[in-house]
Structures are given as structure tokens and as C-alpha cells.
Design a protein around this motif. Structure first.
Motif, PDB file in Angstrom:
ATOM      1  N   VAL A 225       0.767  -1.084  -0.082  1.00 54.53           N
ATOM      2  CA  VAL A 225       0.015   0.118  -0.246  1.00 54.53           C
ATOM      3  C   VAL A 225       0.877   1.226  -0.084  1.00 54.53           C
ATOM      4  CG1 VAL A 225      -1.709   1.373   1.329  1.00 54.53           C
ATOM      5  CG2 VAL A 225      -1.946  -1.128   0.999  1.00 54.53           C
ATOM      6  N   LEU A 226       0.707   2.147  -0.962  1.00 56.17           N
ATOM      7  CA  LEU A 226       1.377   3.369  -1.044  1.00 56.17           C
ATOM      8  C   LEU A 226       0.363   4.535  -0.734  1.00 56.17           C
ATOM      9  CD1 LEU A 226       4.338   3.842  -1.883  1.00 56.17           C
ATOM     10  CD2 LEU A 226       3.668   4.531  -3.960  1.00 56.17           C
ATOM     11  N   GLN A 227       0.812   5.338   0.202  1.00 51.99           N
ATOM     12  CA  GLN A 227      -0.098   6.423   0.834  1.00 51.99           C
ATOM     13  C   GLN A 227       0.260   7.674   0.196  1.00 51.99           C
ATOM     14  OE1 GLN A 227      -2.829   5.979   2.881  1.00 51.99           O
ATOM     15  NE2 GLN A 227      -2.574   4.252   3.671  1.00 51.99           N
TER      16      GLN A 227
ATOM     17  N   VAL B 238      -4.358   9.848  -5.418  1.00 58.44           N
ATOM     18  CA  VAL B 238      -3.974   8.779  -6.215  1.00 58.44           C
ATOM     19  C   VAL B 238      -4.427   9.535  -7.975  1.00 58.44           C
ATOM     20  CG1 VAL B 238      -4.686   6.910  -5.192  1.00 58.44           C
ATOM     21  CG2 VAL B 238      -6.419   7.957  -6.585  1.00 58.44           C
ATOM     22  N   ASN B 239      -4.880  10.898  -8.008  1.00 61.27           N
ATOM     23  CA  ASN B 239      -5.034  11.453  -9.150  1.00 61.27           C
ATOM     24  C   ASN B 239      -3.886  12.170  -9.658  1.00 61.27           C
ATOM     25  OD1 ASN B 239      -7.508  10.312  -9.976  1.00 61.27           O
ATOM     26  ND2 ASN B 239      -8.572  11.983  -8.307  1.00 61.27           N
ATOM     27  N   GLN B 240      -2.742  12.319  -8.719  1.00 66.23           N
ATOM     28  CA  GLN B 240      -1.711  13.243  -8.949  1.00 66.23           C
ATOM     29  C   GLN B 240      -0.960  12.529  -9.813  1.00 66.23           C
ATOM     30  OE1 GLN B 240      -0.239  13.906  -4.768  1.00 66.23           O
ATOM     31  NE2 GLN B 240      -1.531  15.561  -4.453  1.00 66.23           N
ATOM     32  N   PRO B 241      -0.258  13.020 -11.129  1.00 67.93           N
ATOM     33  CA  PRO B 241       0.617  12.433 -11.855  1.00 67.93           C
ATOM     34  C   PRO B 241       1.816  11.962 -11.235  1.00 67.93           C
ATOM     35  CG  PRO B 241      -0.330  14.264 -12.966  1.00 67.93           C
ATOM     36  CD  PRO B 241      -0.855  14.365 -11.373  1.00 67.93           C
ATOM     37  N   GLU B 242       2.469  12.546 -10.493  1.00 71.89           N
ATOM     38  CA  GLU B 242       3.766  12.195  -9.742  1.00 71.89           C
ATOM     39  C   GLU B 242       3.427  11.117  -8.683  1.00 71.89           C
ATOM     40  OE1 GLU B 242       2.049  15.949  -7.211  1.00 71.89           O
ATOM     41  OE2 GLU B 242       2.233  15.127  -9.369  1.00 71.89           O
ATOM     42  N   PHE B 243       2.321  10.833  -8.272  1.00 71.16           N
ATOM     43  CA  PHE B 243       1.852   9.594  -7.333  1.00 71.16           C
ATOM     44  C   PHE B 243       1.722   8.500  -8.193  1.00 71.16           C
ATOM     45  CE2 PHE B 243      -1.235   6.967  -4.882  1.00 71.16           C
ATOM     46  CZ  PHE B 243      -0.211   6.713  -3.787  1.00 71.16           C
ATOM     47  N   ILE B 244       0.983   8.767  -9.432  1.00 70.18           N
ATOM     48  CA  ILE B 244       0.568   7.530 -10.400  1.00 70.18           C
ATOM     49  C   ILE B 244       1.894   7.143 -10.965  1.00 70.18           C
ATOM     50  CG2 ILE B 244      -0.663   6.951 -12.474  1.00 70.18           C
ATOM     51  CD1 ILE B 244      -2.477   9.150 -11.995  1.00 70.18           C
ATOM     52  N   THR B 245       2.930   7.952 -11.260  1.00 69.50           N
ATOM     53  CA  THR B 245       4.290   7.806 -11.660  1.00 69.50           C
ATOM     54  C   THR B 245       5.257   7.038 -10.609  1.00 69.50           C
ATOM     55  OG1 THR B 245       4.276   9.743 -12.929  1.00 69.50           O
ATOM     56  CG2 THR B 245       6.478   8.756 -12.536  1.00 69.50           C
ATOM     57  N   ALA B 246       4.844   7.381  -9.214  1.00 70.66           N
ATOM     58  CA  ALA B 246       5.563   6.439  -8.392  1.00 70.66           C
ATOM     59  C   ALA B 246       5.168   4.902  -8.429  1.00 70.66           C
ATOM     60  CB  ALA B 246       5.231   7.085  -7.123  1.00 70.66           C
ATOM     61  N   ILE B 247       3.650   5.031  -8.578  1.00 74.73           N
ATOM     62  CA  ILE B 247       3.084   3.539  -8.549  1.00 74.73           C
ATOM     63  C   ILE B 247       3.546   2.844  -9.763  1.00 74.73           C
ATOM     64  CG2 ILE B 247       0.934   2.241  -8.802  1.00 74.73           C
ATOM     65  CD1 ILE B 247      -0.466   4.556  -6.967  1.00 74.73           C
ATOM     66  N   GLU B 248       3.781   3.337 -10.956  1.00 80.74           N
ATOM     67  CA  GLU B 248       4.034   2.932 -12.099  1.00 80.74           C
ATOM     68  C   GLU B 248       5.499   2.440 -12.017  1.00 80.74           C
ATOM     69  OE1 GLU B 248       4.685   1.656 -16.284  1.00 80.74           O
ATOM     70  OE2 GLU B 248       3.164   1.709 -14.576  1.00 80.74           O
ATOM     71  N   THR B 249       6.468   3.410 -11.714  1.00 82.10           N
ATOM     72  CA  THR B 249       7.761   3.033 -11.438  1.00 82.10           C
ATOM     73  C   THR B 249       8.129   1.739 -10.404  1.00 82.10           C
ATOM     74  OG1 THR B 249       8.160   5.202 -11.724  1.00 82.10           O
ATOM     75  CG2 THR B 249      10.158   3.949 -10.976  1.00 82.10           C
ATOM     76  N   PHE B 250       7.294   1.836  -9.298  1.00 82.89           N
ATOM     77  CA  PHE B 250       7.495   0.786  -8.555  1.00 82.89           C
ATOM     78  C   PHE B 250       6.968  -0.653  -8.921  1.00 82.89           C
ATOM     79  CE2 PHE B 250       5.491  -1.599  -4.814  1.00 82.89           C
ATOM     80  CZ  PHE B 250       6.755  -2.263  -4.102  1.00 82.89           C
ATOM     81  N   SER B 251       5.754  -0.645  -9.786  1.00 77.79           N
ATOM     82  CA  SER B 251       5.215  -1.460 -10.331  1.00 77.79           C
ATOM     83  C   SER B 251       6.299  -2.143 -11.475  1.00 77.79           C
ATOM     84  CB  SER B 251       3.881  -1.232 -11.179  1.00 77.79           C
ATOM     85  OG  SER B 251       3.090  -0.758 -10.203  1.00 77.79           O
TER      86      SER B 251
ATOM     87  N   LEU C 235      10.214  -2.630   0.431  1.00 81.71           N
ATOM     88  CA  LEU C 235      10.049  -1.606   1.163  1.00 81.71           C
ATOM     89  C   LEU C 235      11.306  -0.658   1.194  1.00 81.71           C
ATOM     90  CD1 LEU C 235       8.181  -3.248   4.295  1.00 81.71           C
ATOM     91  CD2 LEU C 235       7.196  -1.813   2.139  1.00 81.71           C
ATOM     92  N   GLY C 236      12.495  -1.145   1.292  1.00 89.42           N
ATOM     93  CA  GLY C 236      13.585  -0.290   1.135  1.00 89.42           C
ATOM     94  C   GLY C 236      13.870   0.324  -0.175  1.00 89.42           C
ATOM     95  N   TYR C 237      13.550  -0.269  -1.299  1.00 91.72           N
ATOM     96  CA  TYR C 237      13.322   0.518  -2.639  1.00 91.72           C
ATOM     97  C   TYR C 237      12.321   1.773  -2.411  1.00 91.72           C
ATOM     98  CZ  TYR C 237      12.056   1.848  -7.332  1.00 91.72           C
ATOM     99  OH  TYR C 237      11.834   2.271  -8.573  1.00 91.72           O
ATOM    100  N   LEU C 238      10.984   1.443  -1.923  1.00 92.86           N
ATOM    101  CA  LEU C 238      10.020   2.660  -1.914  1.00 92.86           C
ATOM    102  C   LEU C 238      10.758   3.598  -0.798  1.00 92.86           C
ATOM    103  CD1 LEU C 238       6.722   0.637  -1.654  1.00 92.86           C
ATOM    104  CD2 LEU C 238       7.470   2.428  -3.475  1.00 92.86           C
ATOM    105  N   ALA C 239      11.310   3.486   0.292  1.00 88.87           N
ATOM    106  CA  ALA C 239      11.722   4.283   1.118  1.00 88.87           C
ATOM    107  C   ALA C 239      13.020   4.962   0.570  1.00 88.87           C
ATOM    108  CB  ALA C 239      12.305   3.502   2.425  1.00 88.87           C
ATOM    109  N   SER C 240      13.832   4.374  -0.256  1.00 82.82           N
ATOM    110  CA  SER C 240      14.934   5.422  -0.968  1.00 82.82           C
ATOM    111  C   SER C 240      14.370   6.260  -1.969  1.00 82.82           C
ATOM    112  CB  SER C 240      15.917   4.383  -1.427  1.00 82.82           C
ATOM    113  OG  SER C 240      15.493   3.388  -2.255  1.00 82.82           O
TER     114      SER C 240
END
Length: 764
Positions: free
Chosen positions: A456-458, A465-478, A571-576
Motif C-alpha cells: 500500500v502506497l499512501q 491517487v490522481n496526482q501524476p507524480e503519485f501515479i508515476t511512483a506507483i508505475e515505477t514501483f510496479s 520496502l527499502g526501494y520505496l523508502a529510498s
């Protein structure tokens, strides 16, 4: 004091038996309060951090409890008119599953297309009557290109598909609800198997796992307990050569089990996959007490004592050893209270209480029973005594060779302990022979079925979730997840945004990317959600105020260490990379991985405590520090050797095996205590070490191999279980018990002959 109590029991046997009956009836009344739970949550305490994280995620998003129906046509072609029609029919029928809130398949996947300036959202397969080769080809092209479907609901080869039924149980009667939901799925499978004989169907998922936990436990209770009972009765009759002696022992077994389970009912303890083994374990442990008492009585009868004198002889020599071995066994099982798994603590407490009840009945009720039963000398006693005398002569003659050889073998086998590793996989809790395991193995080979991890990404704000930078974060992590070798599929909201962005730009593939403007993303998402039918919304990926998104990574089958390592890596990847967004991970696989790791650590920490307590009890019972120290090695070595053998045989330590060292430590003390007690008695009478060893073999050797045979076979019966936690525990415990007898018959007397050479009758 002991003599006064024994005299009273033998003078008033019927009063003792009636008092026992009344006590047993009162305790057994609690049996009516017992109930069974088979869901996976019984493995976790209410404050388990992984369970809390999982339940929080379940509350924030849709439940993830599911039934997965695998569909495998024998022709290997999902994308045909007949098989797509089957998928559509089965998907529609699956909505009738009790407690279902969502059904997903390739047929009802919400496919989006641009139609002029409009967004068209509809089932990928809406009407089977319109299916032709062109429509089938289009469905195939869409399904095999769609990230939400590929390797999740359809295999890359197009040979296997799945229907995923998400259920939300009311959790009023978990066992009944699981059986209701899974029973409906089984009926669907049966109906469609009859209608489509050329198609194989497989049932998997969390609800299937819960059902298997419950089914295997109930199956064990219905099969293993009767098998164990029959084996014990047969062995007692053959080994004791006394029908009445066997009957007396069986009575002690029955009242012990009934009382222990009744007390558990009064205490509010429920039956589970672990605690259904309590009757089987208590049968084996209660037998050990009874056999020692009856075998010693037969020994006295065969040398000419009358029945009363024989009972007195037996009780005088067995009360303390029986109490001490019962106490050490209880201590071993009570160490399970330090386990991270509540049902293992229940197993420990129920068995510990049962063992002490068996001790009480063996030293109070059993002598009263023996007093009223017309017992006669056993015919097998003399032959068995001769065999034990020969064994004693063999050890005495070769003790200088036996000591270094056995010590070398003990060290050699124990050295293989390092080959073991903690490896908890919930799917592998079940034998490959079980239907659930076969279904999961098949679907794992073709789809991402058995193991997943939810992240879960908050975003930190409503509609974030409509913010392009947040969607980009989800896409990059995916995309990062998809590049990991452990990952087989990723389900991400960013794929929906990319598809919608492409649709809203005339299906131009160049626009298959994250929207660049927040208002665009919000508009696309609103249009899409308004077009979705009931039950197929985005609540499984977005929370209510759209401040967070859930990304699900399906994983290859991995051990607990690999799963926890992957969690830390992700989780380490997301934190960094995205420290501005809070992240968390949860899933059933992650829960079992952590519980396996922590349970092994806690059990290793409690072993020294159990060893100290048991050692102090031995010193107290033998009234000798020297004898207490001598007993340490024969008590520790069997478990070390057993785990060494397991390292060669398997090398995987699961939840069931993590508790074996503690419980077996208490059981194997039995042989050592009885042998040393008889040896010490002979030494007190002034005999030298050789004569004392002969006396120990002659007086207690027969009882030791009988009890070992019963215990080993008793735990071996657990190997018939389809639940690997039980079958592995039974096998390893049986190995350790057999090893203990070999050590006590070969190493212990050789050690005594070498180092206990003082001729004095006094203790050191």
C-alpha cells in the motif's frame, strides 16, 4: 507417606475407582463446550503485527479472501468458442457463491475502447452467441496483452484460465462460512466437470486453504485416532502378553483423553489443526506410564510374588520415575507457551495437563484396577528377560569399544544440523497427495496462484491517487517489481490509468503512459468508475477517499527467509526512491513467513530453560548431582541426532518441526530416568557398576523397549496425516524417540561402566 497411600489404595480399590469415575465425569462434561476452527487466523495471536497490518489493509480495501477456480481444457486452447462459452457460464454461476462480493475472469474483464469522443466500457465477452473466429481472435489479443489478466487469469500459452471469486465472510461462524462457500465451489466444479468432461477444474485460493486446514484436521481426528487406538491395543496385548493388563492400560488412556479434552472445553480452548493431535499424543504418553507399572508387576509375579506384593513392588520402584518423566514431559510441552503460534501453545497446555492426569491415574487408579483384575504372570517375561540379560552382557563386554564409537556417531549425525533451514510455505503444509496441494501446484505452474504480497502506497491526501507524480511512483514501483526474479505478476492501478489515457487519445499506442495532468487523470478515473458494473469497481485497488493504492505482486513459491527478504528489499526501494509516501506490505504468505521465523527463534530461546528445569528435576529425583550431570548427554543427544538426520533427509524446518526439540526433550527423559533409577537402586544395594547395569537391563529393559516401540509407532501414525506439520512432527519425534533408546541401551551403560567406578554405596 508413600507406603500409607499405597496401602490405602490397595485396601479400598473400589472407593478409588468410584472417586476416579466421578472426577472423570465432572472433567469430561466440558467436552460439550469444545468446537473446531480451521481458518488460517488460528495460527496468529490477536496482537501479531503482520496480522494487524493485514487486517488494516483488508479494512481499507476490499477483502482478498478468495476461491480460485482453475480451468484447463485438455486441448490446451482456452481461446475457442466452446471454452470461452464455458468461462462465461462459470463466471456468471460463480456470482451465486455464498458471501461473494466480486468475480473476475477474462470474460467479464472491463475492456475499454475509444468510440469517437466517448469511452466504451464493457465485458470482454458480453454475449456468447456473438462468438466467432474474429471475436475469439480479438479476445485473445486483448487478454494476452492486458497486464491485469496475463499470468493472473490466463496463462501466456492460452492453455489455462482462472475465475477468481472474492468473498467477504461475516465471521460469525468461520468454519461453517468457509464450508458453505467452498462447498458451493465444489458443487460448481462437479456440475461443470459433468457438462465439460474434456476440461479439468482446480480449486485453490485462501478459502480453499482454510477448508483444507479444517478438512485435514477433521480427517485426522476421524482416521488417526482410531488407527492409533487399534495399534496401541494390539501392541499392548502382544508385548505384555496379558489381555487384562492391556485392558487396564486402555482404561487409563480413555479417562486421560476424556478428562484432558473436557478440561480444555471448560477453559474455552477450541480444537484446531494442532490440537486435534492431543488424543493421539496422549495415547502414546499414557501408555508409557501404564507399561512401566504393569511390566514391573509382571516381573514380580514371575519371580513368585503374590499379586498385592507385586503391585507394591511395582509402585515402590515406579512412582518417582513415573512422576518425574511425566513432569519432564509436561515441561517440554509447556515450552510451547513461548511459541508465537497460539494453537501450538494450546497443544502444549492440553498435552501437559493430559500427561499429569495420566500420571495421577497411573499411580492412583491403575493400582486399584490391578488389585481388582485377576492378573496372572506373563508368559513372555522370561524370554524377554533373557534377551535383556544378553543385551547387558554384550554392552558390558564391549563397553570400551561402544563408548567411543557411539560418541563418534552421535557427534557425526549432530553435525548435520547445519543442513537444516527454516522454510515455512503455507501451501507446503499440505501433503502433495492432498487435492488442495495438487490444485495449487498445477496453478502455480501456469498462473500466479499461491503466493502474493500486497503493498500500500499512501499519497497523504484525499484524491491523491490522481496526482501524476503519485501515479508515476506507483508505475515505477510496479515496473521495478516486474523486473524482480521472484515476481510473476503485478496488479497495479497505473496500468488502468495508462490504458485510459490511451483510450482517451483515440487508442493511440503512443499515449499508453501515465496522464500528465491531475485533472485529466481525475476525469478519466471518474468516467471509468461510472461505467463499471456492480461488484467490479476499483475498491480492490483504491481506498474510499482515494488517498492510497494497493499494488499486488504475485510471487513464485519461496521459503520464509526469501519472502521476508523480498519484503525488506521492496520496502527499502520505496523508502529510498519515494520517502514522501508511506508504504506498508501485508499478505497471508508474509504472515506465515514471519511467524515461522519468530517461532523458531522463540523456541530456541526456551530450550535452555527447559533443559535447566528438566536437569534440576532429574537431580532432585535421583538425589545425585553426578547422576543428574550424567543424564544430560543422553537427554540432549537424541534431539541433536534427530535434527541431524532430518538435515540429511529434508533440511526444511517448518512450524511443526520447530517445536519438536522442546516436546521430545521431555519424552526421551523417560528412558534415561527409568534406567538410571534402577541402576542407582542397585548401586545403593552395594553392587558394582557391572552388576548394576545388569540389574537395570533385567528389571527395566523390557519396559523401555515396549514403551519406546509404542511411542515411536504412536508418533509414526501422525505420518499418515495429509497435513505436513503433523506428519513431519510425527516422523521426526519417532526418530528421536528411537535414537534415545539406542543411546540409553548402548552409550549410557558404557559411559557408566567407564566413569562410575566407585564401589561406595553413597552418592557423590
Amino acid at each position: 507417606m508413600k507406603q500409607l497411600w499405597l496401602n490405602w489404595v490397595l485396601k479400598h480399590p473400589w472407593q478409588v475407582l468410584l472417586s476416579t469415575l466421578l472426577l472423570v465425569v465432572l472433567m469430561s462434561a466440558g467436552l460439550s463446550k469444545l468446537y473446531f476452527r480451521g481458518d488460517y487466523r488460528v495460527f496468529f495471536a490477536d496482537d501479531n503485527p503482520q496480522l494487524l497490518a493485514f487486517e488494516q489493509m483488508q479494512d481499507e480495501f476490499n477483502k482478498s479472501d478468495n476461491i480460485l477456480i482453475g480451468v484447463a481444457p485438455k486441448d490446451g486452447a482456452i481461446f475457442s468458442v466452446a471454452n470461452l462459452t464455458l468461462i462465461k457460464q462459470l463466471t456468471d454461476a460463480a456470482w451465486q457463491t455464498p458471501y461473494s462480493i466480486r468475480v473476475d475472469s477474462i470474460s467479464n474483464f472491463q475492456h475499454t475502447e475509444a468510440e469517437a469522443d466517448d469511452l466504451l466500457v464493457e465485458d470482454l465477452l458480453l454475449d456468447t452467441s456473438l462468438l466467432d473466429s474474429n471475436k475469439v481472435a480479438k479476445i485473445r489479443a486483448v487478454a494476452l496483452a492486458e497486464p491485469a489478466l496475463l499470468n493472473r487469469l490466463v496463462s501466456a500459452s492460452g492453455a489455462v484460465a482462472a475465475i477468481n471469486i472474492t468473498v467477504q465472510l461475516p465471521e460469525l461462524d468461520k468454519n461453517k462460512e468457509v464450508f458453505d462457500a467452498f462447498g458451493f465451489a465444489q458443487q460448481l466444479k462437479a456440475d461443470f466437470s459433468q457438462r465439460y468432461p474434456d476440461v479439468e477444474f482446480h480449486l485453490a485460493g485462501v478459502i480453499a486453504m482454510n477448508h483444507s486446514f479444517a478438512y485435514e484436521a477433521e480427517h485426522d481426528a476421524q482416521t488417526l485416532i482410531p488407527v492409533m487406538f487399534a495399534v496401541i491395543v494390539l501392541m499392548l496385548a502382544l508385548l505384555l502378553r496379558s489381555v487384562l493388563g492391556a485392558l487396564a492400560t486402555v482404561i487409563i488412556i480413555i479417562i486421560t483423553i476424556s478428562s484432558a479434552l473436557g478440561l480444555a472445553g471448560w477453559a474455552g480452548i477450541f480444537l484446531s489443526t494442532a490440537t486435534v493431535n492431543v488424543p493421539t499424543i496422549l495415547m502414546t504418553l499414557a501408555v508409557a506410564d501404564g507399561v512401566h507399572v504393569i511390566a514391573s508387576m509382571q516381573f514380580a509375579l514371575n519371580r513368585g510374588d503374590d499379586k498385592t506384593s507385586a503391585i507394591v513392588y511395582s509402585m515402590q520402584r515406579n512412582v518417582m520415575p513415573v512422576f518425574i518423566t511425566s513432569a519432564t514431559t509436561a515441561i517440554g510441552f509447556l515450552t510451547l507457551n513461548f511459541s508465537e503460534v497460539p494453537i501450538l501453545a494450546d497443544l502444549g497446555n492440553m498435552t501437559a495437563v493430559g500427561v499429569m492426569l495420566a500420571c495421577l491415574f497411573s499411580i492412583v487408579t491403575l493400582p486399584a484396577l490391578l488389585a481388582v483384575l485377576p492378573l496372572r504372570p506373563g508368559k513372555a517375561q522370561q524370554h524377554s528377560s533373557n534377551a535383556m540379560d544378553k543385551m547387558a552382557n554384550f554392552v558390558i563386554a564391549r563397553h570400551r569399544l561402544l563408548l567411543p564409537v557411539t560418541l563418534l556417531l552421535m557427534v557425526g549425525f549432530a553435525s548435520f544440523i547445519s543442513l537444516n533451514k527454516v522454510n515455512d510455505e503455507a501451501v507446503k503444509y499440505f501433503s502433495p497427495k492432498t487435492e488442495f496441494r495438487q490444485a495449487m501446484d498445477f496453478l502455480d505452474q501456469n498462473l500466479a496462484a499461491s503466493m502474493s504480497m500486497d503493498f500500500v502506497l499512501q499519497s497523504g491526501q484525499s484524491s491523491g491517487v490522481n496526482q501524476p507524480e503519485f501515479i508515476t511512483a506507483i508505475e515505477t514501483f510496479s515496473q521495478w517489481l516486474r523486473q524482480q526474479p521472484e515476481v510473476t505478476h503485478v496488479n497495479s492501478i497505473s496500468d488502468v490509468f495508462k490504458r485510459l489515457n490511451k483510450n482517451m487519445h483515440g487508442d493511440d499506442p503512443a499515449y499508453y503512459r501515465v496522464p500528465q495532468q491531475q485533472d485529466e487523470a481525475a476525469q478519466y478515473l471518474l468516467m471509468y468508475e461510472m461505467s463499471l458494473p456492480y461488484g467490479l469497481d476499483l475498491n480492490n485497488q483504491l481506498n474510499l477517499d482515494k488517498s492510497a493504492s494497493r499494488i499486488t505482486a504475485s510471487l513464485q513459491n519461496m521459503g520464509s527467509k526469501e519472502i521476508t527478504a523480498f519484503e525488506q528489499k521492496a520496502l527499502g526501494y520505496l523508502a529510498s526512491q519515494y520517502p514522501q509516501y508511506a508504504a506498508a506490505a501485508a499478505s497471508t504468505a508474509l504472515m506465515f513467513a514471519h511467524i515461522g521465523e519468530r517461532n523458531m527463534a522463540s523456541m530456541l530461546q526456551t530450550l535452555p530453560l527447559a533443559l535447566v528445569l528438566i536437569s534440576l528435576l532429574l537431580v532432585f529425583s535421583l538425589r545425585s548431582w553426578r547422576m543428574g550431570l550424567i543424564s544430560l548427554l543422553p537427554n540432549i543427544a537424541p534431539a541433536a541426532i534427530g535434527f541431524g538426520i532430518w538435515g540429511l533427509y529434508s533440511g526444511e524446518i517448518n512450524l511443526g518441526l520447530s517445536v519438536v526439540a522442546g516436546i521430545s526433550l521431555g519424552i526421551i527423559v523417560d528412558d534415561t530416568v527409568h534406567f538410571l533409577a534402577k541402576y542407582q537402586h542397585a548401586r545403593h544395594e552395594g553392587r558394582n557398576a557391572e552388576a548394576a547395569v545388569r540389574y537395570a537391563f533385567h528389571s527395566v529393559g523390557r519396559a523401555l523397549w515396549i514403551t519406546t516401540a509404542v511411542l515411536a509407532i504412536g508418533f509414526s501414525v501422525l505420518m499418515l496425516s495429509g497435513f505436513r506439520l503433523n506428519s513431519d512432527m510425527g516422523l521426526l519425534t519417532a526418530i528421536i524417540i528411537l535414537t534415545a533408546l539406542v543411546i540409553d541401551f548402548l552409550f549410557l551403560p558404557a559411559f557408566l561402566l567407564k566413569f562410575d567406578t566407585k564401589e561406595s554405596k553413597t552418592d557423590a
